[in-house]
Design a protein around this motif. Structure first.
Motif, PDB file in Angstrom:
ATOM      1  N   ALA A 434      -6.327  38.617  27.085  1.00 57.91           N
ATOM      2  CA  ALA A 434      -7.731  39.038  27.067  1.00 57.91           C
ATOM      3  C   ALA A 434      -7.879  40.446  27.613  1.00 57.91           C
ATOM      4  CB  ALA A 434      -8.581  38.055  27.873  1.00 57.91           C
ATOM      5  N   ILE A 435      -7.114  40.785  28.630  1.00 59.87           N
ATOM      6  CA  ILE A 435      -7.184  42.128  29.209  1.00 59.87           C
ATOM      7  C   ILE A 435      -6.650  43.165  28.224  1.00 59.87           C
ATOM      8  CG2 ILE A 435      -6.331  43.613  31.056  1.00 59.87           C
ATOM      9  CD1 ILE A 435      -8.527  41.562  31.787  1.00 59.87           C
ATOM     10  N   ILE A 436      -5.561  42.837  27.512  1.00 60.60           N
ATOM     11  CA  ILE A 436      -5.016  43.769  26.522  1.00 60.60           C
ATOM     12  C   ILE A 436      -6.057  44.062  25.449  1.00 60.60           C
ATOM     13  CG2 ILE A 436      -3.312  44.011  24.673  1.00 60.60           C
ATOM     14  CD1 ILE A 436      -1.337  42.494  26.469  1.00 60.60           C
ATOM     15  N   VAL A 437      -6.698  43.014  24.932  1.00 62.17           N
ATOM     16  CA  VAL A 437      -7.698  43.192  23.879  1.00 62.17           C
ATOM     17  C   VAL A 437      -8.904  43.958  24.413  1.00 62.17           C
ATOM     18  CG1 VAL A 437      -9.289  41.986  22.345  1.00 62.17           C
ATOM     19  CG2 VAL A 437      -6.940  41.161  22.603  1.00 62.17           C
ATOM     20  N   THR A 438      -9.361  43.602  25.601  1.00 64.23           N
ATOM     21  CA  THR A 438     -10.533  44.264  26.180  1.00 64.23           C
ATOM     22  C   THR A 438     -10.250  45.729  26.473  1.00 64.23           C
ATOM     23  OG1 THR A 438     -11.230  42.168  27.164  1.00 64.23           O
ATOM     24  CG2 THR A 438     -12.195  44.172  28.071  1.00 64.23           C
ATOM     25  N   LEU A 439      -9.076  46.026  26.965  1.00 59.24           N
ATOM     26  CA  LEU A 439      -8.711  47.415  27.238  1.00 59.24           C
ATOM     27  C   LEU A 439      -8.630  48.226  25.959  1.00 59.24           C
ATOM     28  CD1 LEU A 439      -7.752  49.678  29.114  1.00 59.24           C
ATOM     29  CD2 LEU A 439      -5.435  48.732  28.962  1.00 59.24           C
ATOM     30  N   GLY A 440      -8.143  47.607  24.882  1.00 54.42           N
ATOM     31  CA  GLY A 440      -7.984  48.331  23.627  1.00 54.42           C
ATOM     32  C   GLY A 440      -9.286  48.574  22.892  1.00 54.42           C
ATOM     33  N   ASN A 441     -10.268  47.693  23.040  1.00 54.65           N
ATOM     34  CA  ASN A 441     -11.535  47.866  22.318  1.00 54.65           C
ATOM     35  C   ASN A 441     -12.279  49.097  22.833  1.00 54.65           C
ATOM     36  OD1 ASN A 441     -11.231  45.638  20.641  1.00 54.65           O
ATOM     37  ND2 ASN A 441     -12.199  44.229  22.087  1.00 54.65           N
ATOM     38  N   GLY A 442     -12.662  49.969  21.896  1.00 55.39           N
ATOM     39  CA  GLY A 442     -13.321  51.219  22.273  1.00 55.39           C
ATOM     40  C   GLY A 442     -12.378  52.225  22.892  1.00 55.39           C
ATOM     41  N   PHE A 443     -11.087  52.167  22.518  1.00 53.59           N
ATOM     42  CA  PHE A 443     -10.053  52.919  23.225  1.00 53.59           C
ATOM     43  C   PHE A 443     -10.248  54.438  23.186  1.00 53.59           C
ATOM     44  CE2 PHE A 443      -8.686  52.581  18.891  1.00 53.59           C
ATOM     45  CZ  PHE A 443      -7.955  53.726  18.612  1.00 53.59           C
ATOM     46  N   ILE A 444     -10.863  54.968  22.130  1.00 54.16           N
ATOM     47  CA  ILE A 444     -11.030  56.421  22.062  1.00 54.16           C
ATOM     48  C   ILE A 444     -12.014  56.895  23.130  1.00 54.16           C
ATOM     49  CG2 ILE A 444     -11.706  58.365  20.622  1.00 54.16           C
ATOM     50  CD1 ILE A 444     -10.936  56.795  18.191  1.00 54.16           C
ATOM     51  N   ILE A 445     -13.168  56.218  23.222  1.00 56.27           N
ATOM     52  CA  ILE A 445     -14.147  56.612  24.236  1.00 56.27           C
ATOM     53  C   ILE A 445     -13.601  56.328  25.631  1.00 56.27           C
ATOM     54  CG2 ILE A 445     -16.497  56.272  25.061  1.00 56.27           C
ATOM     55  CD1 ILE A 445     -17.317  55.475  22.275  1.00 56.27           C
ATOM     56  N   GLY A 467     -19.877  60.641  37.831  1.00 57.20           N
ATOM     57  CA  GLY A 467     -20.801  60.565  36.699  1.00 57.20           C
ATOM     58  C   GLY A 467     -20.132  60.041  35.443  1.00 57.20           C
ATOM     59  N   PHE A 468     -18.912  60.490  35.172  1.00 57.10           N
ATOM     60  CA  PHE A 468     -18.180  59.966  34.012  1.00 57.10           C
ATOM     61  C   PHE A 468     -17.940  58.466  34.154  1.00 57.10           C
ATOM     62  CE2 PHE A 468     -16.672  64.445  33.326  1.00 57.10           C
ATOM     63  CZ  PHE A 468     -17.140  64.568  32.025  1.00 57.10           C
ATOM     64  N   LEU A 469     -17.616  58.021  35.362  1.00 52.09           N
ATOM     65  CA  LEU A 469     -17.354  56.598  35.579  1.00 52.09           C
ATOM     66  C   LEU A 469     -18.630  55.773  35.441  1.00 52.09           C
ATOM     67  CD1 LEU A 469     -14.891  56.994  38.560  1.00 52.09           C
ATOM     68  CD2 LEU A 469     -14.324  56.172  36.269  1.00 52.09           C
ATOM     69  N   LEU A 470     -19.756  56.312  35.888  1.00 53.82           N
ATOM     70  CA  LEU A 470     -21.021  55.609  35.688  1.00 53.82           C
ATOM     71  C   LEU A 470     -21.343  55.475  34.202  1.00 53.82           C
ATOM     72  CD1 LEU A 470     -23.226  57.159  38.524  1.00 53.82           C
ATOM     73  CD2 LEU A 470     -22.291  54.838  38.421  1.00 53.82           C
ATOM     74  N   ALA A 471     -21.025  56.526  33.433  1.00 51.20           N
ATOM     75  CA  ALA A 471     -21.205  56.435  31.980  1.00 51.20           C
ATOM     76  C   ALA A 471     -20.302  55.341  31.413  1.00 51.20           C
ATOM     77  CB  ALA A 471     -20.895  57.780  31.327  1.00 51.20           C
ATOM     78  N   GLY A 472     -19.071  55.244  31.933  1.00 49.85           N
ATOM     79  CA  GLY A 472     -18.171  54.183  31.489  1.00 49.85           C
ATOM     80  C   GLY A 472     -18.713  52.806  31.802  1.00 49.85           C
ATOM     81  N   LEU A 512     -18.121  50.851  38.516  1.00 50.02           N
ATOM     82  CA  LEU A 512     -19.125  51.133  39.539  1.00 50.02           C
ATOM     83  C   LEU A 512     -18.477  51.325  40.903  1.00 50.02           C
ATOM     84  CD1 LEU A 512     -21.941  48.609  38.536  1.00 50.02           C
ATOM     85  CD2 LEU A 512     -21.924  51.087  38.193  1.00 50.02           C
ATOM     86  N   ALA A 513     -17.485  50.508  41.230  1.00 47.86           N
ATOM     87  CA  ALA A 513     -16.835  50.602  42.538  1.00 47.86           C
ATOM     88  C   ALA A 513     -16.131  51.941  42.706  1.00 47.86           C
ATOM     89  CB  ALA A 513     -15.849  49.446  42.707  1.00 47.86           C
TER      90      ALA A 513
END
Length: 533
Positions: A434-445, A467-472, A512-513
């Motif tokens: 599940a982590i592999i799939v979740t990490l890969g989804n939206g990989f370019i952004i 700020g970049f991390l909040l956008a993430g 967020l952390a």
């Protein structure tokens, strides 16, 4: 009244022939790979690919090259110079291959799994391709007026690193595997390309190196096949009659727009990267002596993409980075005119489709591998050295996406077993699959955000990194990145339940952390010096 003698602006010069060969081969190789991926790998009907997708795609190349040809002739007339070289335009390799491998092919497979017949699934995939180009074209048109602001916001490493990850993992590794399924042809063709393009080796004939590798690899493939020495499964392509397919405008893209929603995390970065690329190539041409207006270059790129999408195309056009190289070949404005006419009219008359069907994947794939190596190398050269570690970090989500493509293939792992793996956790944390799939989804952004945040840390701009991390975190909340759906769909966070909900909020909390930690560290009065190694 000017005393300068009028400049004779011929339509063609000798160097235009070299430029024509180089630009045509680039476009044919990309078209060939699209066809091989969709027809050969995903099993899409050939008549849809060659008769519906190719004509509109080729029309975009024609329109863009005609405009760039006219721009070059106007620049020559305005400056009184006879050495102006047109901006080369063609199909963008990373996003065109990405469209085939990451959007169109998986979409066709998904439509089939959902119960659609082959013809209906192919038609829906075609509409998705058209709609995708319209989405990217509109984005490029809007960003044509604000593209430079984007490049100021996102560091160069974030823009180039995200595409370099695609290049190495998806354009490099996957095509290399395809090339080595016919090892002799694939390995020799790749070696010849590296000899002429990387080692700058000499050939006994004065022809473009890519063209020679193209012809030699194809001859080797069919020669070995005729002698019975080819790889298993060799067969001669079936002779097909040339069929005329005019790319008439169609509103079919409207029906395809809903299909684009799950793929927006891919499509939007694809369009953004082309705008950044257009700005870079404009600067490159300006450094070589041809001062084109950047906005005109970008608007032409957007227009040709929109024309292609409206008329059935599925791959976006872009100005190529090699304008100074074409100038060194002696090309002027005739080579773009010849290329546009050859690809555009040839696409309508079936000539391009006929050529592509005779090009073996073992020859096309090494060309794509070389392009991948070149993209990754340029990314390292163009990124400030202090940001290279951040850029390499951005490659990792691409690895996750490649793994999810392979393990999600029903031919490798049965769907019911894959579903079990997505739920199978242990005492060490969340389920690994599940982590592999979740990490890969939206990989370019994801790559853009990670690289940009770490680059900001390196520059000591911790609030910017935060700020970049909040956008993430905001993007992860809705599944634009780190979607917990196996196929990367976006969602409203309150609709999730069970394990998917837990994974989604864990990822949002992680962003967020770290954002909060960096914001707190930025409050230090004096920066803490790094320990001396």
């Amino acid at each position: 009244m000017s005393n300068s003698a009028p400049v004779s602006r011929r339509w063609f010069v000798a160097g235009d022939l070299n430029g024509f060969f180089g630009l045509v081969v680039d476009n044919l190789s990309i078209l060939g790979f699209i066809a091989m991926a969709l027809v050969g790998i995903f099993g899409m009907p050939a008549d849809v690919v060659y008769g519906r997708m190719f004509p509109g795609t080729a029309l975009g190349v024609l329109v863009g090259n005609l405009i760039y040809t006219e721009m070059a002739r106007r620049l020559a007339a305005r400056t009184g110079r006879d050495d102006v070289t047109a901006m080369p335009l063609g199909l963008d390799a990373p996003t065109s291959i990405g469209m085939a491998l990451l959007v169109l092919g998986p979409a066709f497979a998904g439509f089939r799994q959902a119960g659609m017949g082959e013809a209906a699934a192919a038609n829906a995939t075609w509409q998705l391709g058209m709609a995708s180009l319209m989405v990217m074209g509109v984005l490029k048109f809007v960003l044509s007026f604000a593209g430079e602001a984007v490049t100021r916001l996102v560091p160069r490493g974030g823009l180039l690193g995200s595409i370099a990850g695609i290049a190495l993992v998806l354009m490099g590794f996957l095509p290399l595997v395809e090339a080595l399924r016919s090892p002799v042809v694939g390995f020799v063709t790749l070696g010849l390309l590296l000899y002429v393009l990387v080692a700058k080796g000499r050939l006994p004939v004065k022809l473009p190196g890519v063209f020679v590798a193209f012809v030699f690899g194809t001859a080797l493939y069919y020669g070995l096949g005729a002698l019975g020495l080819g790889a298993p499964g060799f067969q001669w392509p079936q002779a097909t009659a040339l069929t005329v397919a005019f790319p008439w405008p169609s509103l079919g893209f409207v029906e395809g727009l809903p299909y684009t929603v799950p793929y927006l995390p891919l499509l939007l970065p694809f369009g953004l990267l082309m705008v950044v690329g257009g700005i870079n190539v404009s600067e490159s041409a300006r450094a070589a002596g041809d001062d084109y207006r950047t906005r005109d270059i970008l608007l032409t790129e957007a227009l040709s993409t929109l024309v292609a999408g409206l008329c059935g195309g599925v791959a976006q056009t872009t100005p190529y980075i090699g304008q100074p190289a074409y100038k060194h070949m002696g090309a002027r404005s005739g080579y773009t005119l010849l290329t546009g006419l050859f690809i555009g009219i040839g696409g309508m008359l079936g000539l391009v489709s006929g050529l592509v069907q005779w090009l073996p994947l073992a020859v096309l794939a090494p060309i794509i591998v070389y392009v991948a190596l070149d993209i990754a190398t340029q990314a390292f050269h163009a990124t400030p050295p202090k940001h290279t570690t951040a850029m390499v970090l951005g490659f990792l989500p691409s690895v996750a996406y490649m793994l999810s493509i392979k393990v999600g293939n029903p031919a490798w792992i049965a769907p019911e077993h894959f579903a079990q793996l997505m739920q199978a956790g242990d005492s060490h944390g969340l389920p690994e699959m599940a982590i592999i799939v979740t990490l890969g989804n939206g990989f370019i952004i994801t790559a853009m955000i990670w690289i940009s945040a770490v680059a900001a840390m390196i520059d000591g701009r911790l609030l910017r990194a935060s700020g970049f991390l909040l956008a993430g975190a905001a993007l992860a909340l809705f599944g634009i990145i780190h979607s917990v759906h196996p196929h990367g769909g976006i969602y409203l966070p309150w609709t999730l339940e069970g394990l998917p909900r837990q994974i989604a909020w864990q990822f949002v909390g992680a962003y967020l952390a770290l954002a909060a930690l960096l914001a707190a560290l930025s409050l230090q009065r004096e920066p803490v010096p790094s320990p001396v190694p």
